[in-house]
Scaffold this motif. Sequence first.
Motif, PDB file in Angstrom:
ATOM      1  N   VAL A 132      43.049  35.838  31.465  1.00  0.00           N
ATOM      2  CA  VAL A 132      43.097  37.238  31.887  1.00  0.00           C
ATOM      3  C   VAL A 132      43.001  37.331  33.408  1.00  0.00           C
ATOM      4  O   VAL A 132      43.736  38.099  34.046  1.00  0.00           O
ATOM      5  CB  VAL A 132      41.957  38.044  31.219  1.00  0.00           C
ATOM      6  CG1 VAL A 132      41.924  39.474  31.764  1.00  0.00           C
ATOM      7  CG2 VAL A 132      42.131  38.062  29.698  1.00  0.00           C
ATOM      8  N   GLN A 133      42.116  36.543  34.000  1.00  0.00           N
ATOM      9  CA  GLN A 133      41.967  36.577  35.460  1.00  0.00           C
ATOM     10  C   GLN A 133      43.230  36.081  36.159  1.00  0.00           C
ATOM     11  O   GLN A 133      43.628  36.626  37.198  1.00  0.00           O
ATOM     12  CB  GLN A 133      40.765  35.749  35.899  1.00  0.00           C
ATOM     13  CG  GLN A 133      40.410  35.919  37.376  1.00  0.00           C
ATOM     14  CD  GLN A 133      40.136  37.363  37.745  1.00  0.00           C
ATOM     15  OE1 GLN A 133      39.359  38.064  37.082  1.00  0.00           O
ATOM     16  NE2 GLN A 133      40.797  37.838  38.802  1.00  0.00           N
ATOM     17  N   VAL A 136      45.544  39.025  36.218  1.00  0.00           N
ATOM     18  CA  VAL A 136      45.136  40.006  37.236  1.00  0.00           C
ATOM     19  C   VAL A 136      45.573  39.522  38.622  1.00  0.00           C
ATOM     20  O   VAL A 136      46.150  40.287  39.411  1.00  0.00           O
ATOM     21  CB  VAL A 136      43.607  40.227  37.192  1.00  0.00           C
ATOM     22  CG1 VAL A 136      43.154  41.073  38.390  1.00  0.00           C
ATOM     23  CG2 VAL A 136      43.216  40.914  35.883  1.00  0.00           C
ATOM     24  N   ASN A 137      45.332  38.266  38.901  1.00  0.00           N
ATOM     25  CA  ASN A 137      45.721  37.712  40.201  1.00  0.00           C
ATOM     26  C   ASN A 137      47.242  37.752  40.385  1.00  0.00           C
ATOM     27  O   ASN A 137      47.741  38.063  41.476  1.00  0.00           O
ATOM     28  CB  ASN A 137      45.229  36.270  40.337  1.00  0.00           C
ATOM     29  CG  ASN A 137      43.714  36.170  40.369  1.00  0.00           C
ATOM     30  OD1 ASN A 137      43.024  37.148  40.652  1.00  0.00           O
ATOM     31  ND2 ASN A 137      43.186  34.997  40.064  1.00  0.00           N
ATOM     32  N   LYS A 140      48.286  41.431  41.019  1.00  0.00           N
ATOM     33  CA  LYS A 140      47.832  41.906  42.333  1.00  0.00           C
ATOM     34  C   LYS A 140      48.641  41.285  43.479  1.00  0.00           C
ATOM     35  O   LYS A 140      48.772  41.898  44.549  1.00  0.00           O
ATOM     36  CB  LYS A 140      46.343  41.605  42.510  1.00  0.00           C
ATOM     37  CG  LYS A 140      45.437  42.546  41.720  1.00  0.00           C
ATOM     38  CD  LYS A 140      43.960  42.327  42.033  1.00  0.00           C
ATOM     39  CE  LYS A 140      43.104  43.382  41.342  1.00  0.00           C
ATOM     40  NZ  LYS A 140      41.661  43.215  41.636  1.00  0.00           N
ATOM     41  N   PHE A 164      42.891  48.711  30.852  1.00  0.00           N
ATOM     42  CA  PHE A 164      42.910  47.425  31.565  1.00  0.00           C
ATOM     43  C   PHE A 164      43.375  47.616  33.007  1.00  0.00           C
ATOM     44  O   PHE A 164      42.818  47.032  33.942  1.00  0.00           O
ATOM     45  CB  PHE A 164      43.824  46.453  30.824  1.00  0.00           C
ATOM     46  CG  PHE A 164      43.949  45.105  31.478  1.00  0.00           C
ATOM     47  CD1 PHE A 164      42.843  44.304  31.689  1.00  0.00           C
ATOM     48  CD2 PHE A 164      45.195  44.632  31.875  1.00  0.00           C
ATOM     49  CE1 PHE A 164      42.961  43.053  32.288  1.00  0.00           C
ATOM     50  CE2 PHE A 164      45.321  43.392  32.475  1.00  0.00           C
ATOM     51  CZ  PHE A 164      44.210  42.596  32.680  1.00  0.00           C
ATOM     52  N   ARG A 165      44.395  48.431  33.189  1.00  0.00           N
ATOM     53  CA  ARG A 165      44.905  48.701  34.536  1.00  0.00           C
ATOM     54  C   ARG A 165      43.817  49.304  35.414  1.00  0.00           C
ATOM     55  O   ARG A 165      43.625  48.892  36.574  1.00  0.00           O
ATOM     56  CB  ARG A 165      46.107  49.659  34.447  1.00  0.00           C
ATOM     57  CG  ARG A 165      46.749  50.012  35.770  1.00  0.00           C
ATOM     58  CD  ARG A 165      47.916  50.960  35.576  1.00  0.00           C
ATOM     59  NE  ARG A 165      47.503  52.220  34.978  1.00  0.00           N
ATOM     60  CZ  ARG A 165      46.965  53.223  35.672  1.00  0.00           C
ATOM     61  NH1 ARG A 165      46.752  53.099  36.972  1.00  0.00           N
ATOM     62  NH2 ARG A 165      46.625  54.340  35.071  1.00  0.00           N
ATOM     63  N   SER A 168      40.767  46.674  35.942  1.00  0.00           N
ATOM     64  CA  SER A 168      41.078  45.506  36.772  1.00  0.00           C
ATOM     65  C   SER A 168      41.573  45.881  38.164  1.00  0.00           C
ATOM     66  O   SER A 168      41.637  45.025  39.055  1.00  0.00           O
ATOM     67  CB  SER A 168      42.138  44.642  36.081  1.00  0.00           C
ATOM     68  OG  SER A 168      43.351  45.375  35.914  1.00  0.00           O
ATOM     69  N   ILE A 170      44.665  46.792  38.896  1.00  0.00           N
ATOM     70  CA  ILE A 170      46.023  46.308  39.126  1.00  0.00           C
ATOM     71  C   ILE A 170      47.009  47.465  39.217  1.00  0.00           C
ATOM     72  O   ILE A 170      46.748  48.569  38.736  1.00  0.00           O
ATOM     73  CB  ILE A 170      46.481  45.330  38.013  1.00  0.00           C
ATOM     74  CG1 ILE A 170      46.446  46.024  36.646  1.00  0.00           C
ATOM     75  CG2 ILE A 170      45.628  44.081  38.008  1.00  0.00           C
ATOM     76  CD1 ILE A 170      47.012  45.179  35.517  1.00  0.00           C
ATOM     77  N   TYR A 236      35.563  42.344  30.558  1.00  0.00           N
ATOM     78  CA  TYR A 236      35.899  43.757  30.418  1.00  0.00           C
ATOM     79  C   TYR A 236      35.124  44.344  29.238  1.00  0.00           C
ATOM     80  O   TYR A 236      35.650  44.467  28.126  1.00  0.00           O
ATOM     81  CB  TYR A 236      37.418  43.918  30.247  1.00  0.00           C
ATOM     82  CG  TYR A 236      38.161  43.437  31.469  1.00  0.00           C
ATOM     83  CD1 TYR A 236      38.401  44.289  32.529  1.00  0.00           C
ATOM     84  CD2 TYR A 236      38.573  42.099  31.585  1.00  0.00           C
ATOM     85  CE1 TYR A 236      39.044  43.843  33.679  1.00  0.00           C
ATOM     86  CE2 TYR A 236      39.210  41.646  32.722  1.00  0.00           C
ATOM     87  CZ  TYR A 236      39.444  42.519  33.769  1.00  0.00           C
ATOM     88  OH  TYR A 236      40.073  42.071  34.907  1.00  0.00           O
TER      89      TYR A 236
END
Length: 316
Positions: A132-133, A136-137, A140, A164-165, A168, A170, A236
């Motif tokens: 998941v991370q 996100v990375n 981004k 989630f948006r 996080s 994003i 989360y």
Amino acid sequence: MAAAVAAPLPISQALASQTYPPGPVRVVVPFPPGGPTDVVGRVIAQRLSEAFKRPFVVENKAGASGLIGADAVAKAAPDGLTLLANVSAQVINPYLYAKLPHDPMKDFLPVTSLASTPIQLVVSSSLPVKSVQDLVNHVKARPGQCSFASSSSGTPGHLAGELFRLASGIDALHAPYKGSAPALTDVMSGQVTFMFDSMPSSIGLVKGGKLRALGVTGTQRAASLPGVPTMVEAGYPDMTMTTWYGLWAPAKTPMEIAKQLQAEVSKALAYPDVKALLAEVSADGMGDTPEVFAAFCRSESERYARIIKTANIKLE
């Protein structure tokens, strides 16, 4: 000697023959074939056909986030010959749309819950992210270039994606589709970055290596994907939600019809082959009575209303 007579029918079958009107039953699924609602609906329709000795015919009537099919059932005769097999979006829509062609909470009789399954976060197996991370990375690093799919606007998968948006931070555009199948096709090809999808339609693609699951929204890991962490484990804590499926009839359908249907659905969900089929997609059978299901619908409706308000989701 008195003439032999046929043994009487069991009471339940006799009542069914007296109170359920003759003719085939139309089971409207308001999404395209191949999606999770269609999968669950067809499993139940087949068992109901066997139980009632008549065809329960699934009709896919997709469009407008499931509203077209639902509206057809809301306006059908309340005689038990038209039913709606729908996802939990049925109780979400009142909070998403300012104007609806029917009232999802008043124009239907809740018959029974069918099954519940966690939602999984999936990406293309070719996307270079493993967690998941990582996702996100990845997003981004590409502001304004990424998107997330849903089977339709307002579905639990859409709401999970919006949460989630926000959680996080994003920048990802929502891309609604007409069903899970076309959405997953675009996720696999990389046209869409990620998707929160109900497991019945996508777990086969995960196991087949075409999609990669990064997280599940259940309170615990899915038995069919024990190596995939929950979204809570991924950091989360507010992302616990399920997709559930239910059966509805038009309002004013006689309660005795609803109870007959619920009784047969409950029996079907107890069959080993049905349980095994649902287990393959991490789904658990439910089968609540009409009264319990109606209370559940009200509770879920209120919960999703809070999510929609928090995420500030508005649809035309």
